[in-house]
Design an enzyme around this catalytic site. Structure first.
Site, PDB file in Angstrom:
ATOM      1  N   LYS A 118      69.397  90.294  41.754  1.00  0.00           N
ATOM      2  CA  LYS A 118      69.198  90.478  43.302  1.00  0.00           C
ATOM      3  C   LYS A 118      70.128  91.604  43.863  1.00  0.00           C
ATOM      4  CE  LYS A 118      67.736  86.046  44.889  1.00  0.00           C
ATOM      5  NZ  LYS A 118      66.299  86.310  45.076  1.00  0.00           N
ATOM      6  N   LYS A 199      58.752  85.704  37.986  1.00  0.00           N
ATOM      7  CA  LYS A 199      58.711  84.307  38.588  1.00  0.00           C
ATOM      8  C   LYS A 199      57.969  84.355  39.923  1.00  0.00           C
ATOM      9  CE  LYS A 199      62.120  82.765  41.157  1.00  0.00           C
ATOM     10  NZ  LYS A 199      63.336  82.248  41.931  1.00  0.00           N
ATOM     11  N   LYS A 202      59.764  83.559  46.830  1.00  0.00           N
ATOM     12  CA  LYS A 202      59.255  83.719  48.234  1.00  0.00           C
ATOM     13  C   LYS A 202      59.729  84.825  48.932  1.00  0.00           C
ATOM     14  CE  LYS A 202      62.153  79.852  49.615  1.00  0.00           C
ATOM     15  NZ  LYS A 202      63.666  80.225  49.112  1.00  0.00           N
TER      16      LYS A 202
END
Ligand code: ATP
Ligand code: LTN
Length: 333
Positions: A118, A199, A202
């Site tokens: 991230k 993966k 969202k």
């Protein structure tokens, strides 16, 4: 609480309001939240403080938080059986997180792969994104959770929560229950339909690769039928060599309660597998969407559920926080 045979286990899990709920969230974690309610004492949390670790729009966060809580009720989280609440409405989370930050080392936080992914090469990386796993450990430890149903991507964070609980208990005396991860055997890592090595997420910009729980069923079916498959026509469950087909088999298996390896034997071509997978997912989301529409027409109901949940959560979290405060040598509040 000790998860001995016959005893009721305490279950805790959380989900971030960072975007609309995906099929990955549902198959990897949320459906197990629902099933755990049959036997266990469950607390489920919309972890809105975790959503602040990445850039966000305040109005959007408010809307996503309410939408997510509504989805959780729509999938079958029963507020009379389980405690459903917002993390930010129980201040004990932020307070115990500080004790966890002082228990974790910089080295172990640096090893977290979710942080590395991230943080990427973004110009601004918040300190909160780095200490995020300490807050997650606090979420879990505050409720003496025995089991934490999550997808496979949370395995490392769960291991850290266990390490922090163990270290704290060792340094300051028995204080926390050491939790176990509850990772499903099938669909623990649902992959992006357009890039099955990544993966399904969202917050990913992959509109054709991500299936949303509240999406138009026709659009869902189209995305599944257009999913990227692998070279060679053979239908085989082999996530390493055949990630695309294996992802579809896992989705179909999870949606219908069948073993993906057994399912593979029933197909000779990709086309029929995709068609069956699309039908199964559409059947899965239809009742959830109907229930969501009902609930969304009366937002007061969900707000009331959350307020009741926060009250129940506070009553459990307060004494555990006090225990931890006393253990480290803080004077009583
Ligand atoms: P973000 O994109 O913001 O990181 P996320 O969807 O990956 O969001 P959460 O919303 O916090 O993360 O995840 C809630 C639960 O869903 C967690 O238990 C997580 O492990 C699980 N989960 C998320 N994505 C998947 C996936 N693709 N397959 C299986 N489980 C998943
Ligand atoms: N880190 C998790 C979300 C999360 C969580 C938790 C999951 C925050 N606190 C406590 C289980 C228990 C994620 O990124 N999916």
């Amino acid at each position: 609480m000790d998860p001995t045979i016959g005893a009721v286990a305490r279950v805790f899990s959380g989900i971030k309001p960072t975007g609309p709920v995906t099929l990955g969230n549902y198959l990897g974690a949320l459906r197990n939240w629902v099933s755990a309610q049959a036997d266990d004492d469950c607390l489920y949390c919309v972890v809105d403080l975790h959503a602040l670790t990445v850039p966000h729009d305040p109005a959007e966060l408010r809307a996503l938080t309410l939408e997510l809580a509504t989805v959780l009720v729509a999938i079958g989280i029963d507020p009379d059986r389980s405690t459903l609440f917002l993390q930010s409405q129980v201040h004990e989370h932020a307070e115990l997180a500080w004790l966890m930050e002082c228990t974790a080392s910089v080295g172990e936080l640096r090893r977290m792969t979710q942080f590395k992914e991230k943080a990427g090469d973004h110009e601004f990386v918040s300190a909160g994104l780095f200490t995020y796993p300490a807050l997650m450990a606090a979420d879990i430890l505050l409720y003496d959770a025995d089991r934490v149903p999550v997808g496979d991507d949370q395995r490392q964070h769960l291991e850290l929560a266990r390490d922090l609980a163990t270290r704290f208990n060792h340094r300051f005396g028995p204080t926390f229950t050491v939790p176990e991860a509850g990772i499903p055997a099938v669909a623990a890592r649902v992959m992006d339909l357009q890039d099955p090595t990544r993966k399904m997420s969202k917050t990913e910009e992959s509109p054709q690769g991500v299936v949303l729980l509240l999406e138009d069923p026709a659009a869902i079916a189209r995305k599944i039928r257009r999913a990227v498959t692998d070279t060679g026509a053979e239908v085989r469950y082999d996530p390493e060599a055949k990630p695309g087909v294996s992802n579809l088999l896992a989705i179909l298996g999870a949606a219908t309660g069948q073993d993906p390896c057994v399912l593979a034997g029933k197909y000779e071509q990709y086309g029929p597998l995709k068609a069956d997978c699309a039908d199964a997912v559409v059947e899965l989301v239809r009742p959830i969407q109907a229930r969501y529409a009902e609930l969304a027409s009366d937002p007061g109901t969900v707000a009331e559920i959350l307020s009741r949940g926060a009250g129940k959560a506070r009553a459990l979290a307060g004494p555990v926080l006090d225990r931890a405060r006393a253990a480290v040598g803080l004077l009583p509040r």
